[in-house]
Design an enzyme around this catalytic site. Sequence first.
Site, PDB file in Angstrom:
ATOM      1  N   HIS A  17      80.637  19.294  -3.217  1.00  0.00           N
ATOM      2  CA  HIS A  17      79.586  18.609  -2.448  1.00  0.00           C
ATOM      3  C   HIS A  17      78.679  17.799  -3.383  1.00  0.00           C
ATOM      4  O   HIS A  17      78.324  16.663  -3.089  1.00  0.00           O
ATOM      5  CB  HIS A  17      78.708  19.630  -1.713  1.00  0.00           C
ATOM      6  CG  HIS A  17      79.399  20.405  -0.633  1.00  0.00           C
ATOM      7  ND1 HIS A  17      79.396  21.780  -0.573  1.00  0.00           N
ATOM      8  CD2 HIS A  17      80.119  19.997   0.450  1.00  0.00           C
ATOM      9  CE1 HIS A  17      80.056  22.191   0.499  1.00  0.00           C
ATOM     10  NE2 HIS A  17      80.520  21.125   1.126  1.00  0.00           N
ATOM     11  N   LYS A  41      79.850  28.305  14.577  1.00  0.00           N
ATOM     12  CA  LYS A  41      80.117  29.058  13.343  1.00  0.00           C
ATOM     13  C   LYS A  41      78.817  29.676  12.874  1.00  0.00           C
ATOM     14  O   LYS A  41      77.853  28.953  12.617  1.00  0.00           O
ATOM     15  CB  LYS A  41      80.575  28.106  12.233  1.00  0.00           C
ATOM     16  CG  LYS A  41      82.010  27.662  12.288  1.00  0.00           C
ATOM     17  CD  LYS A  41      82.414  27.072  10.935  1.00  0.00           C
ATOM     18  CE  LYS A  41      82.579  25.583  10.970  1.00  0.00           C
ATOM     19  NZ  LYS A  41      82.778  24.932   9.696  1.00  0.00           N
ATOM     20  N   ARG A  90      89.421  16.000   0.755  1.00  0.00           N
ATOM     21  CA  ARG A  90      90.144  16.642  -0.347  1.00  0.00           C
ATOM     22  C   ARG A  90      91.652  16.523  -0.214  1.00  0.00           C
ATOM     23  O   ARG A  90      92.374  16.636  -1.191  1.00  0.00           O
ATOM     24  CB  ARG A  90      89.826  18.146  -0.380  1.00  0.00           C
ATOM     25  CG  ARG A  90      88.480  18.478  -0.907  1.00  0.00           C
ATOM     26  CD  ARG A  90      88.064  19.843  -0.461  1.00  0.00           C
ATOM     27  NE  ARG A  90      87.876  19.854   0.983  1.00  0.00           N
ATOM     28  CZ  ARG A  90      87.161  20.747   1.635  1.00  0.00           C
ATOM     29  NH1 ARG A  90      86.598  21.736   1.002  1.00  0.00           N
ATOM     30  NH2 ARG A  90      87.024  20.677   2.940  1.00  0.00           N
ATOM     31  N   SER A 128      84.267  25.947   0.464  1.00  0.00           N
ATOM     32  CA  SER A 128      83.251  26.991   0.648  1.00  0.00           C
ATOM     33  C   SER A 128      83.896  28.296   1.106  1.00  0.00           C
ATOM     34  O   SER A 128      83.520  29.379   0.653  1.00  0.00           O
ATOM     35  CB  SER A 128      82.195  26.546   1.654  1.00  0.00           C
ATOM     36  OG  SER A 128      81.522  25.404   1.167  1.00  0.00           O
TER      37      SER A 128
HETATM   38  P1  ADP Z   1      81.918  20.773   7.501  1.00  0.00           P
HETATM   39  O1  ADP Z   1      81.898  22.165   8.074  1.00  0.00           O
HETATM   40  O2  ADP Z   1      81.043  19.799   8.234  1.00  0.00           O
HETATM   41  O3  ADP Z   1      83.272  20.210   7.168  1.00  0.00           O
HETATM   42  P2  ADP Z   1      81.504  21.319   4.687  1.00  0.00           P
HETATM   43  O4  ADP Z   1      80.252  21.855   4.081  1.00  0.00           O
HETATM   44  O5  ADP Z   1      82.706  22.174   4.627  1.00  0.00           O
HETATM   45  O6  ADP Z   1      81.101  20.932   6.148  1.00  0.00           O
HETATM   46  O7  ADP Z   1      81.829  19.907   4.051  1.00  0.00           O
HETATM   47  C1  ADP Z   1      80.945  18.811   4.157  1.00  0.00           C
HETATM   48  C2  ADP Z   1      81.677  17.576   3.692  1.00  0.00           C
HETATM   49  O8  ADP Z   1      81.930  17.688   2.297  1.00  0.00           O
HETATM   50  C3  ADP Z   1      83.037  17.382   4.367  1.00  0.00           C
HETATM   51  O9  ADP Z   1      83.236  15.999   4.575  1.00  0.00           O
HETATM   52  C4  ADP Z   1      83.998  17.928   3.356  1.00  0.00           C
HETATM   53  O10 ADP Z   1      85.277  17.324   3.472  1.00  0.00           O
HETATM   54  C5  ADP Z   1      83.308  17.518   2.053  1.00  0.00           C
HETATM   55  N1  ADP Z   1      83.723  18.359   0.936  1.00  0.00           N
HETATM   56  C6  ADP Z   1      83.660  19.701   0.841  1.00  0.00           C
HETATM   57  N2  ADP Z   1      84.164  20.130  -0.350  1.00  0.00           N
HETATM   58  C7  ADP Z   1      84.554  19.005  -1.018  1.00  0.00           C
HETATM   59  C8  ADP Z   1      85.175  18.759  -2.298  1.00  0.00           C
HETATM   60  N3  ADP Z   1      85.510  19.763  -3.106  1.00  0.00           N
HETATM   61  N4  ADP Z   1      85.428  17.467  -2.622  1.00  0.00           N
HETATM   62  C9  ADP Z   1      85.110  16.465  -1.769  1.00  0.00           C
HETATM   63  N5  ADP Z   1      84.543  16.633  -0.561  1.00  0.00           N
HETATM   64  C10 ADP Z   1      84.263  17.878  -0.183  1.00  0.00           C
END
Ligand code: ADP
Length: 160
Positions: A17, A41, A90, A128
């Site tokens: 992030h 969630k 990703r 996460s």
């Molecule tokens: P959500 O539940 O809205 O997908 P996340 O917190 O899992 O929220 O992710 C928020 C954003 O960050 C999403 O667009 C996700 O694809 C991106 N993201 C999460 N981890 C990574 C990473 N390692 N590299 C690039 N983007 C990421």
Amino acid sequence: MVKAVFPGSFDPPTYGHLNIVERARGIFEELYVVVAVNREKSGLFSPEERLSLLQELLAPYKNVSVHLCDSLIVNFAREHGCRILVRGVRSVPDFSYEFDLSIMNKGLDPGIETILMPTDPKYFVLRSSAIKEVAFYRGDLSSMVPPNVAEALKRKAARP
Ligand code: ADP
């Protein structure tokens, strides 16, 4: 002046992030990092805990602010004068999910554009959900999350 929103669950924030934040804040004049409160969630961390972890991490960045949102992200974006939603990708399954989401958001507000940023290869395995599993089994989190998040995860894992 182009302002953007980077929305997500951030449960918890990871180096993946933060990499998206670093890159997006170099492109847009202002970046709003938004913890989206998801009614379906219930996370490991409360939305307020995620907000506070992100505030600690992003405090040094003058053009980045952190917010909570419990309504539609497009509404948040419009209310704050942002025309861009930034999301990270990703993998191909991520792309498919993000593509559908972008079409839905376009239907909700055609004036707001989604921009997808491919992950930096260093972070493409960071998720996460997997990180919470590593924390639960007391694995080494130092390459995955910043120290304040690692500490917060350790405290959660130590709870009975
Ligand atoms: P959500 O539940 O809205 O997908 P996340 O917190 O899992 O929220 O992710 C928020 C954003 O960050 C999403 O667009 C996700 O694809 C991106 N993201 C999460 N981890 C990574 C990473 N390692 N590299 C690039 N983007 C990421």
